[in-house]
Design a protein around this motif. Structure first.
Motif: not given
Length: 433
Positions: A416-420
């Motif tokens: 989620s943090d890295l928008n994967i």
């Protein structure tokens, strides 16, 4: 006479062979119990010699895949005093680079959507060259070499950088024989910034920071690699001599918020690290990165006895923090350690999550007796955190009992943090907003 001589030769051969096997057995036992080698390493040697059958290995994917993510991190700002050129094809791009060099730099070159095939290495010789996509989305713009060929006169690198302040943002780089980007530390090339990029399918290391050990005072200072993807699109590397970022003579570099996928050897030998800083490097920060199915994720240092007269250290200081390392049970033949410190001093390793489903016994290693003043704290793993060959470290509040359930929760957070969106999306359908 001849029969007696032949008989003695055969007897000598048998006795000699027996001595070699006997000695090898007991030397191996000694190395095993002193921790110099592991059962995992012994198994791989036996496989390579044909004593044991080969492991199944990874079958190269028929359909190339990519990590699918949104590239929403801020772009590198355009300095106010830069000249700006927008291009839409390879010829215009080459002309823009020539103009930027003729005028000694301070140029931003913006690439419209499309594929830019290069016929020769792009040498960035002047400072302040900034290359960016118009959209900010690296799925839209690809700078592409001729392929990952080992031999011949094909392009070795896409970029060789000897000037300071080389910036690249929102670009996909792919398909070369050596490196996608080579930063020439031997020329003191410093302050590069790679942001919001996709780097894929290089035969050797994706980003190489090179170094001349005969002039160790020349170094690369304060590089930044962030918000980017490093990947092989066929689910494994084409050979073992590859790595994500391989940096020598590098000072105060930052590697943060990136994804590294499938930097793994198919045969012969373990691959290099996804992130490796060594040979007079110091102050490296490796923070909040996600590593998936790589042979080795993060390494600081390497033994340097053969260069001790010209090199003062392998790696000094630095932080390895908040990274997530996952290796699935996918058959990679050389899955290895998550984080390793070798002949490194003064590093902090904290708050990393490591879950490995292959049979290598350690998640974090500190190795060799000149590895010292290391602090390893608050890490969660499902494998051991331990010394090899005399390495020293202070261990605080680590947990080697990380469950799959707890790891999956952390996995969701980093994705989620890295928008994967997807780790293995077929390239033909990959797109973003």
């Amino acid at each position: 006479m001849f029969k007696k001589l032949l008989s003695k030769m055969i007897d000598g051969f048998i006795y000699g062979l027996g001595f070699v096997l006997f000695s090898t057995f007991f030397v191996s036992i000694g190395l095993f119990f002193t921790g110099t080698v592991t059962p995992y390493q012994v198994k791989n040697v036996l496989i390579s010699k044909g004593v044991l059958p080969e492991q199944p290995g990874v079958i190269e994917s028929d359909t190339p895949t990519t990590i699918l993510k949104y590239f929403t991190a801020p772009r590198i700002p355009i300095p106010k005093d830069y000249q700006q050129i927008t291009v839409s094809n390879s010829k215009e791009f080459a002309q823009a680079l020539k103009e930027a060099h003729d005028n000694k730099g301070k140029y931003v070159i913006t690439l419209k959507s499309g594929e830019y095939k290069i016929r020769k290495q792009l040498h960035i010789r002047v400072p302040h060259i900034y290359i960016r996509s118009e959209s900010g989305n690296p799925y839209d713009v690809t700078i592409k070499g001729p392929g990952m060929h080992v031999y011949g006169k094909d392009i070795g690198n896409i970029f060789r950088v000897t000037g300071d302040y080389f910036y690249i943002d929102g670009i996909r780089l792919a398909d070369v024989r050596n490196h996608l980007i080579q930063i020439a530390g031997e020329s003191n090339a410093s302050f590069p910034h790679i942001n919001n990029c996709i780097l894929q399918d290089a035969y050797e290391q994706f980003i190489k920071v090179s170094y001349n050990k005969q002039s160790p005072e020349n170094m690369s200072i304060e590089g930044i690699v962030e918000n980017s993807v490093f990947q092989y699109t066929r689910e494994i590397a084409p050979n073992y001599y590859t790595g994500g970022i391989d940096a020598l003579g590098s000072v105060n570099w930052q590697v943060k918020n990136n994804v590294f996928r499938d930097i793994a050897s198919p045969k012969d030998h373990i691959a290099q690290h996804a992130v490796h800083f060594w040979v007079n490097s110091s102050g490296t920060q490796v923070i909040n990165n996600f590593f998936v199915d790589v042979d080795r994720a993060i390494g600081f240092g390497m033994p340097l006895n053969h260069n001790s007269r010209v090199l003062t250290h392998s790696h000094l200081g630095g932080v390895i923090k908040n990274n997530v390392v996952y290796h699935s049970d996918n058959g990679d033949p050389y899955g290895d350690v998550g984080i390793i410190l070798e002949s490194a001093q003064g590093a902090i390793v904290e708050n990393n999550f490591i879950h490995m489903e292959h049979d290598y016994p350690r998640a974090i290693e500190y190795r060799f007796d000149n590895t010292k003043n290391i602090l390893i704290r608050n890490n969660k793993t499902n494998k051991a955190i331990s010394s090899r060959n005399g390495g020293q470290a202070a261990l605080e509040n680590n947990n080697e009992g990380l469950t799959k359930v707890d790891f999956i929760q952390r996995l969701g957070v980093i994705q989620s943090d890295l928008n994967i969106i997807e780790l293995y999306e077929p390239i033909i359908t990959a797109k973003t907003n």
